[in-house]
Design an enzyme around this catalytic site. Structure first.
Site, short mmCIF file in Angstrom:
data_model
loop_
_atom_site.label_atom_id
_atom_site.label_comp_id
_atom_site.label_asym_id
_atom_site.label_seq_id
_atom_site.Cartn_x
_atom_site.Cartn_y
_atom_site.Cartn_z
N LYS A 155 0.81 -1.22 0.00
CA LYS A 155 0.00 0.00 0.00
C LYS A 155 0.85 1.27 0.00
CE LYS A 155 -4.38 -1.63 1.77
NZ LYS A 155 -4.18 -3.09 1.80
N GLU A 176 -11.02 6.30 2.44
CA GLU A 176 -11.91 5.29 3.02
C GLU A 176 -11.04 4.18 3.60
OE1 GLU A 176 -10.83 5.27 0.00
OE2 GLU A 176 -10.26 3.17 -0.31
N SER A 204 2.08 -9.78 -0.57
CA SER A 204 1.65 -8.38 -0.50
C SER A 204 1.83 -7.74 0.86
CB SER A 204 0.20 -8.26 -0.95
OG SER A 204 -0.64 -9.08 -0.16
C1 LIG Z 1 -5.03 -4.16 1.34
C2 LIG Z 1 -4.28 -5.39 1.13
C3 LIG Z 1 -4.63 -6.30 0.10
C4 LIG Z 1 -5.81 -6.13 -0.81
O1 LIG Z 1 -5.73 -5.03 -1.66
P1 LIG Z 1 -5.46 -5.15 -3.24
O2 LIG Z 1 -5.85 -3.83 -3.74
O3 LIG Z 1 -6.29 -6.27 -3.77
O4 LIG Z 1 -4.01 -5.42 -3.41
C5 LIG Z 1 -3.84 -7.43 -0.07
N1 LIG Z 1 -2.79 -7.68 0.74
C6 LIG Z 1 -2.45 -6.85 1.74
C7 LIG Z 1 -1.30 -7.20 2.61
C8 LIG Z 1 -3.19 -5.69 1.97
O5 LIG Z 1 -2.84 -4.88 2.98
#
Ligand SMILES: *Cc1c(COP(=O)(O)O)cnc(C)c1O
Length: 396
Positions: free
Chosen positions: A96, A118, A379
Site C-alpha cells: 500500500k 476510506e 503483498s
Molecule cells: C489491502 C491489502 C490487500 C488487498 O488489496 P489489493 O488492492 O487487492 O491489493 C492485499 N494484501 C495486503 C497485505 C493488503 O494490505
C-alpha cells in the site's frame, strides 16, 4: 472471448476510462471536474522524469526495491519452484505504501493540503495517514462503525499518525458506506482536498493511476526473476485480489511475457469468479449482487479482501482470457499461512496467504504442473493478523 492482443493490454484505458466493456466514470456531475483535474495532473506527472525520480527516491527510503526470495523448502515439498516478491518488507509492511506515496506527491503537485480516504479493515487508512504525516497534510479517514469497533488497534494507529477517524453509521456501517462518505466529503471540499483511494477501483483515472503506481512491483520482479531464472520469466505469476491493486501492479510487469497470470480471490468474495456486471463507486465492473441487483457483502477470513467488487481491469483481463481468477477457502488459507511459516520462516498476511493456498492446492495438477516456476506476490506481513489467527486456531 475477445481476440487476445497482449501488446495492447495493461496500457492506457480509453479516454472514457474503459478497459474493454468495464471501467468508466459514473459519478455525480459535481465530481467529474475533480476526476479530470486528477487525470491531467497524473498524466503530466507520469510523463515527467523528475516526478519518477522523486517517487522512486521516496520509495527507496521506505524499503524499495523489495527482494525476490527463493522458497527452497516449500519448493521441494510442492515440486514447483516458488519465488516470493517481498512487499512485506516495505515500511508499513505492505504494497500500500507504493500507492499512497504516489498520490501524496500528486496532492502536493495539485496544490492541495488535505486528503480524505476510506478504509475497511484499517490498513489503507493507516497507509494514507502515514503518507499524510510525511507530507504534512490534514487527513480524514472514513470508516464504518462496525469496522471501527472491530479494528480498534488500526484506529489508534491512524490517530497516532495525526489523522482524524470519522465513524460512518449509514447502511451496513462497513467499507462501502465509508467510500460513499469519502466521496461526499470530496464533493464539498474539492478545492483543497484530494481523495486518496486505496485500490484499482473507483472512477477513471483511479484504476489506471493506481495500477501504474503499483507497477513498480511487477517491473522490479521481472528483472529479479530473470536474474534468478537465467533470463527466463516465471511460468506462473500469482497474486491475491481484493480490489486488485497488488495483483494489477504485479501483472503489469508480466502481461507481455508468456507467464500465466493467476488472481486468487477469497471464496466468500469472488467478484470476478462469481460476480455480474454492475456499477459501484463510480465504475462498471464485476460485482457480487443478488437477483434484485442488491450488493452482497463479501466475507472472508481476511478483512483486507472483503470487498464486493473488483477493479475493472481485472474484469477485463478475465474477459479476454489473459488472466484467470480462482478462489481460496478460509481453511486452506490458514493452512497455507502455517506451511509458509514453518517451511520458510515467513508469516504472511492473510491476504497473500490466499495466493499461497492456491499454489499449494494446484501444485502437481494440470493447473500448475510439477517442475513449473511460480512467482507469488507476498503483498504484506502477518503481524497485523497474528491475534486473529491465534483466535481461529484456538477455536479450530
Ligand atoms: C489491502 C491489502 C490487500 C488487498 O488489496 P489489493 O488492492 O487487492 O491489493 C492485499 N494484501 C495486503 C497485505 C493488503 O494490505
Amino acid at each position: 472471448m475477445e481476440s487476445r492482443d497482449t501488446a495492447a493490454l495493461m496500457r492506457e484505458p480509453t479516454p472514457e476510462g474503459r478497459f474493454g466493456r468495464f471501467g468508466g466514470r459514473f459519478l455525480p456531475e459535481a465530481l467529474v471536474p475533480a476526476c479530470q483535474e486528477l487525470e491531467a495532473a497524473f498524466r503530466a506527472a507520469w510523463a515527467d522524469p523528475a516526478f519518477h525520480d522523486e517517487y522512486l527516491g521516496i520509495l527507496a527510503a521506505n524499503g524499495r526495491p523489495t527482494p525476490v526470495s527463493e522458497c527452497r523448502r516449500l519448493s521441494e515439498r510442492l515440486g514447483v519452484r516458488v519465488l516470493l516478491k517481498r512487499e512485506d518488507l516495505t515500511h508499513t509492511g505492505s504494497h500500500k505504501i507504493n500507492n499512497v506515496i504516489g498520490q501524496a506527491l500528486l496532492t502536493r503537485r495539485m496544490g492541495k493540503t488535505r486528503v480524505v480516504a476510506e478504509t475497511g479493515a484499517g490498513q489503507h487508512g493507516v497507509a494514507a495517514a502515514t503518507a499524510a504525516a510525511m507530507f504534512g497534510f490534514e487527513c480524514v479517514i472514513y470508516m464504518g462503525e462496525v469496522d471501527v469497533e472491530r479494528q480498534a488497534l488500526n484506529v489508534f494507529r491512524m490517530k497516532l499518525l495525526g489523522a482524524e477517524v470519522v465513524p460512518v453509521g449509514s447502511g451496513s456501517r462497513t467499507l462501502k458506506d465509508a467510500i460513499n462518505e469519502a466521496f461526499r466529503d470530496w464533493v464539498s471540499s474539492v478545492e483543497t482536498t484530494h481523495y486518496l483511494l486505496g485500490s484499482v477501483t473507483g472512477p477513471h483515472p483511479y484504476p489506471w493511476m493506481i495500477r501504474e503506481l503499483q507497477r513498480v512491483i511487477g517491473d522490479e520482479a521481472r528483472g529479479q526473476c530473470r536474474a534468478i531464472l537465467g533470463g527466463a520469466d516465471p511460468d506462473y505469476v500469482v497474486a491475491c485480489v481484493g480490489g486488485g491493486s497488488n495483483a494489477a501492479g504485479t501483472f503489469a510487469g508480466f502481461v507481455d511475457t508468456g507467464a500465466r497470470l493467476v488472481g486468487v480471490e477469497p471464496a466468500g468474495g469472488a467478484a470476478v469468479g462469481r460476480g455480474i456486471p454492475g456499477v459501484v463507486h463510480g465504475s462498471l465492473s464485476q460485482l457480487l449482487q443478488d437477483e434484485h441487483g442488491q450488493i452482497i457483502e463479501a466475507h472472508s477470513v481476511s478483512a483486507g479482501l472483503d470487498y464486493p467488487g473488483v477493479g475493472p481491469e481485472h474484469a477485463h483481463l478475465a474477459d479476454v482470457g489473459r488472466a484467470v481468477y480462482v478462489p481460496a477457502a478460509d481453511e486452506e488459507v490458514l493452512a497455507a499461512l502455517r506451511l509458509l511459516a514453518t517451511t520458510e520462516g515467513i508469516i504472511p498476511a492473510l491476504e497473500p496467504a490466499h495466493a499461497v493456498a492456491w499454489v499449494i492446492r494446484a501444485a502437481g495438477t494440470d493447473a500448475l504442473p510439477t517442475g513449473s516456476t511460480v512467482l507469488i506476490t507476498m503483498s504484506g506481513r502477518g503481524d497485523k493478523d497474528a491475534e486473529h489467527v491465534m483466535g481461529m486456531l484456538d477455536a479450530g
